[in-house]
Design a protein around this motif. Structure first.
Motif, PDB file in Angstrom:
ATOM      1  N   ARG A  40       0.842  -1.204   0.000  1.00 47.00           N
ATOM      2  CA  ARG A  40       0.000   0.000   0.000  1.00 47.00           C
ATOM      3  C   ARG A  40       0.875   1.250   0.000  1.00 47.00           C
ATOM      4  O   ARG A  40       0.582   2.225  -0.700  1.00 47.00           O
ATOM      5  CB  ARG A  40      -0.953   0.004   1.201  1.00 47.00           C
ATOM      6  CG  ARG A  40      -2.040  -1.030   1.107  1.00 47.00           C
ATOM      7  CD  ARG A  40      -3.137  -0.832   2.149  1.00 47.00           C
ATOM      8  NE  ARG A  40      -2.670  -0.775   3.513  1.00 47.00           N
ATOM      9  CZ  ARG A  40      -2.480  -1.829   4.316  1.00 47.00           C
ATOM     10  NH1 ARG A  40      -2.692  -3.057   3.859  1.00 47.00           N
ATOM     11  NH2 ARG A  40      -2.085  -1.661   5.561  1.00 47.00           N
ATOM     12  N   THR A  41       1.960   1.235   0.773  1.00 44.01           N
ATOM     13  CA  THR A  41       2.887   2.365   0.797  1.00 44.01           C
ATOM     14  C   THR A  41       3.528   2.572  -0.571  1.00 44.01           C
ATOM     15  O   THR A  41       3.632   3.702  -1.055  1.00 44.01           O
ATOM     16  CB  THR A  41       3.967   2.140   1.871  1.00 44.01           C
ATOM     17  OG1 THR A  41       3.335   2.096   3.146  1.00 44.01           O
ATOM     18  CG2 THR A  41       5.003   3.255   1.860  1.00 44.01           C
ATOM     19  N   GLU A  42       3.925   1.484  -1.210  1.00 44.80           N
ATOM     20  CA  GLU A  42       4.524   1.589  -2.537  1.00 44.80           C
ATOM     21  C   GLU A  42       3.503   2.030  -3.577  1.00 44.80           C
ATOM     22  O   GLU A  42       3.846   2.688  -4.549  1.00 44.80           O
ATOM     23  CB  GLU A  42       5.192   0.274  -2.936  1.00 44.80           C
ATOM     24  CG  GLU A  42       6.419  -0.051  -2.109  1.00 44.80           C
ATOM     25  CD  GLU A  42       7.484   1.037  -2.145  1.00 44.80           C
ATOM     26  OE1 GLU A  42       7.695   1.664  -3.211  1.00 44.80           O
ATOM     27  OE2 GLU A  42       8.123   1.272  -1.094  1.00 44.80           O
ATOM     28  N   ARG A  43       2.247   1.676  -3.366  1.00 45.75           N
ATOM     29  CA  ARG A  43       1.178   2.148  -4.258  1.00 45.75           C
ATOM     30  C   ARG A  43       1.086   3.666  -4.199  1.00 45.75           C
ATOM     31  O   ARG A  43       0.991   4.349  -5.221  1.00 45.75           O
ATOM     32  CB  ARG A  43      -0.153   1.504  -3.867  1.00 45.75           C
ATOM     33  CG  ARG A  43      -1.354   2.041  -4.610  1.00 45.75           C
ATOM     34  CD  ARG A  43      -1.268   1.686  -6.098  1.00 45.75           C
ATOM     35  NE  ARG A  43      -2.273   2.373  -6.867  1.00 45.75           N
ATOM     36  CZ  ARG A  43      -3.519   1.975  -7.009  1.00 45.75           C
ATOM     37  NH1 ARG A  43      -3.931   0.884  -6.432  1.00 45.75           N
ATOM     38  NH2 ARG A  43      -4.366   2.659  -7.740  1.00 45.75           N
ATOM     39  N   LEU A  44       1.126   4.222  -2.989  1.00 45.06           N
ATOM     40  CA  LEU A  44       1.118   5.679  -2.831  1.00 45.06           C
ATOM     41  C   LEU A  44       2.336   6.297  -3.519  1.00 45.06           C
ATOM     42  O   LEU A  44       2.221   7.293  -4.228  1.00 45.06           O
ATOM     43  CB  LEU A  44       1.133   6.055  -1.348  1.00 45.06           C
ATOM     44  CG  LEU A  44      -0.192   6.045  -0.622  1.00 45.06           C
ATOM     45  CD1 LEU A  44       0.029   6.214   0.873  1.00 45.06           C
ATOM     46  CD2 LEU A  44      -1.108   7.123  -1.149  1.00 45.06           C
ATOM     47  N   ARG A  45       3.496   5.682  -3.305  1.00 45.53           N
ATOM     48  CA  ARG A  45       4.730   6.192  -3.917  1.00 45.53           C
ATOM     49  C   ARG A  45       4.629   6.147  -5.435  1.00 45.53           C
ATOM     50  O   ARG A  45       5.054   7.064  -6.123  1.00 45.53           O
ATOM     51  CB  ARG A  45       5.924   5.370  -3.427  1.00 45.53           C
ATOM     52  CG  ARG A  45       7.268   5.930  -3.830  1.00 45.53           C
ATOM     53  CD  ARG A  45       8.432   5.059  -3.359  1.00 45.53           C
ATOM     54  NE  ARG A  45       8.325   4.581  -1.997  1.00 45.53           N
ATOM     55  CZ  ARG A  45       8.635   5.280  -0.913  1.00 45.53           C
ATOM     56  NH1 ARG A  45       9.057   6.515  -1.031  1.00 45.53           N
ATOM     57  NH2 ARG A  45       8.529   4.747   0.279  1.00 45.53           N
ATOM     58  N   GLN A  51       5.000   8.736   2.060  1.00 51.72           N
ATOM     59  CA  GLN A  51       4.382   8.834   3.389  1.00 51.72           C
ATOM     60  C   GLN A  51       4.967  10.016   4.169  1.00 51.72           C
ATOM     61  O   GLN A  51       4.239  10.712   4.864  1.00 51.72           O
ATOM     62  CB  GLN A  51       4.615   7.534   4.180  1.00 51.72           C
ATOM     63  CG  GLN A  51       3.891   6.340   3.621  1.00 51.72           C
ATOM     64  CD  GLN A  51       2.443   6.263   4.062  1.00 51.72           C
ATOM     65  OE1 GLN A  51       1.818   7.254   4.455  1.00 51.72           O
ATOM     66  NE2 GLN A  51       1.888   5.073   3.977  1.00 51.72           N
ATOM     67  N   SER A  52       6.270  10.249   4.040  1.00 51.04           N
ATOM     68  CA  SER A  52       6.904  11.363   4.766  1.00 51.04           C
ATOM     69  C   SER A  52       6.354  12.707   4.289  1.00 51.04           C
ATOM     70  O   SER A  52       6.133  13.623   5.088  1.00 51.04           O
ATOM     71  CB  SER A  52       8.422  11.315   4.600  1.00 51.04           C
ATOM     72  OG  SER A  52       8.775  11.314   3.225  1.00 51.04           O
ATOM     73  N   ASP A  56       4.193  15.463   6.539  1.00 53.02           N
ATOM     74  CA  ASP A  56       4.551  16.889   6.595  1.00 53.02           C
ATOM     75  C   ASP A  56       3.350  17.780   6.302  1.00 53.02           C
ATOM     76  O   ASP A  56       3.324  18.940   6.702  1.00 53.02           O
ATOM     77  CB  ASP A  56       5.667  17.209   5.590  1.00 53.02           C
ATOM     78  CG  ASP A  56       7.017  16.636   6.007  1.00 53.02           C
ATOM     79  OD1 ASP A  56       7.168  16.237   7.181  1.00 53.02           O
ATOM     80  OD2 ASP A  56       7.911  16.575   5.133  1.00 53.02           O
ATOM     81  N   GLU A  57       2.377  17.241   5.598  1.00 52.36           N
ATOM     82  CA  GLU A  57       1.156  17.980   5.275  1.00 52.36           C
ATOM     83  C   GLU A  57       0.023  17.653   6.240  1.00 52.36           C
ATOM     84  O   GLU A  57      -1.159  17.835   5.931  1.00 52.36           O
ATOM     85  CB  GLU A  57       0.757  17.680   3.837  1.00 52.36           C
ATOM     86  CG  GLU A  57       1.789  18.175   2.841  1.00 52.36           C
ATOM     87  CD  GLU A  57       1.457  17.818   1.401  1.00 52.36           C
ATOM     88  OE1 GLU A  57       0.284  17.522   1.100  1.00 52.36           O
ATOM     89  OE2 GLU A  57       2.390  17.841   0.582  1.00 52.36           O
ATOM     90  N   ALA A 121      -2.457  14.247  11.233  1.00 52.63           N
ATOM     91  CA  ALA A 121      -1.300  13.747  11.973  1.00 52.63           C
ATOM     92  C   ALA A 121      -1.211  14.341  13.377  1.00 52.63           C
ATOM     93  O   ALA A 121      -0.761  13.676  14.302  1.00 52.63           O
ATOM     94  CB  ALA A 121      -0.017  14.036  11.204  1.00 52.63           C
ATOM     95  N   ASP A 122      -1.684  15.578  13.553  1.00 52.02           N
ATOM     96  CA  ASP A 122      -1.525  16.251  14.848  1.00 52.02           C
ATOM     97  C   ASP A 122      -2.508  15.777  15.909  1.00 52.02           C
ATOM     98  O   ASP A 122      -2.206  15.829  17.090  1.00 52.02           O
ATOM     99  CB  ASP A 122      -1.582  17.770  14.696  1.00 52.02           C
ATOM    100  CG  ASP A 122      -2.880  18.281  14.085  1.00 52.02           C
ATOM    101  OD1 ASP A 122      -3.768  17.470  13.732  1.00 52.02           O
ATOM    102  OD2 ASP A 122      -3.001  19.519  13.945  1.00 52.02           O
TER     103      ASP A 122
END
Length: 148
Positions: A40-45, A51-52, A56-57, A121-122
């Motif tokens: 899933r992370t690689e799909r986003l990439r 993810q980083s 940050d956003e 994230a916050d």
């Protein structure tokens, strides 16, 4: 949004290492969840989002629910293909359908469905998936049409 059937889902290739196996020499069941998370992370990439960058956003994706079904074992040194197909794209969540297959013979080893929520994230409160990200998923071959 519903997934389009018949399209080739995103796939990420993995190798099974010794650390992935149990005392019986097969992949420990929980490691399939790690493999699917990585896909899933690689799909986003693959769509252009790290993810980083998202953190940050002030955006995180967190697993809300997971379902896994095991069919056959993977073993040390097997090469695996792990898919990450978006079945449903909602305002603040994605539903993924994933499969882990042995690369040499396409044997289905494990399949899962994951509801992934978009949160701030916050404070970890739900937030809408940003339009640019929605558009990237909507333009993917596995998404067919709108409908929440």
């Amino acid at each position: 949004m519903r997934a389009q059937h018949g399209e080739q889902p995103f796939q990420h290739r993995f190798r099974v290492y010794y650390e992935d196996t149990d005392a019986g020499g097969i992949v420990y069941y929980v490691n399939y969840l790690k493999f699917m998370e990585r896909a899933r992370t690689e799909r986003l990439r693959d769509l252009g989002f790290a993810q980083s960058q998202l953190a940050d956003e002030n955006l995180l994706f967190v697993v809300h629910s997971a379902e896994a079904r095991y069919h056959a074992p993977a073993r040390l040194d097997d090469e695996l293909l792990v898919s990450a197909e978006v079945e449903e794209l909602n305002r603040a969540s994605l539903r993924f359908r994933q499969q882990v297959r042995r690369a040499t013979d396409s044997t289905l080893l494990c399949e899962g469905r994951f509801l992934v929520a978009c949160v701030r994230a916050d404070n970890l409160k739900p937030r809408a998936i940003p339009e640019v990200l929605r558009a990237a998923f909507a333009g993917s071959p596995d998404i067919l049409s709108a409908g929440e």
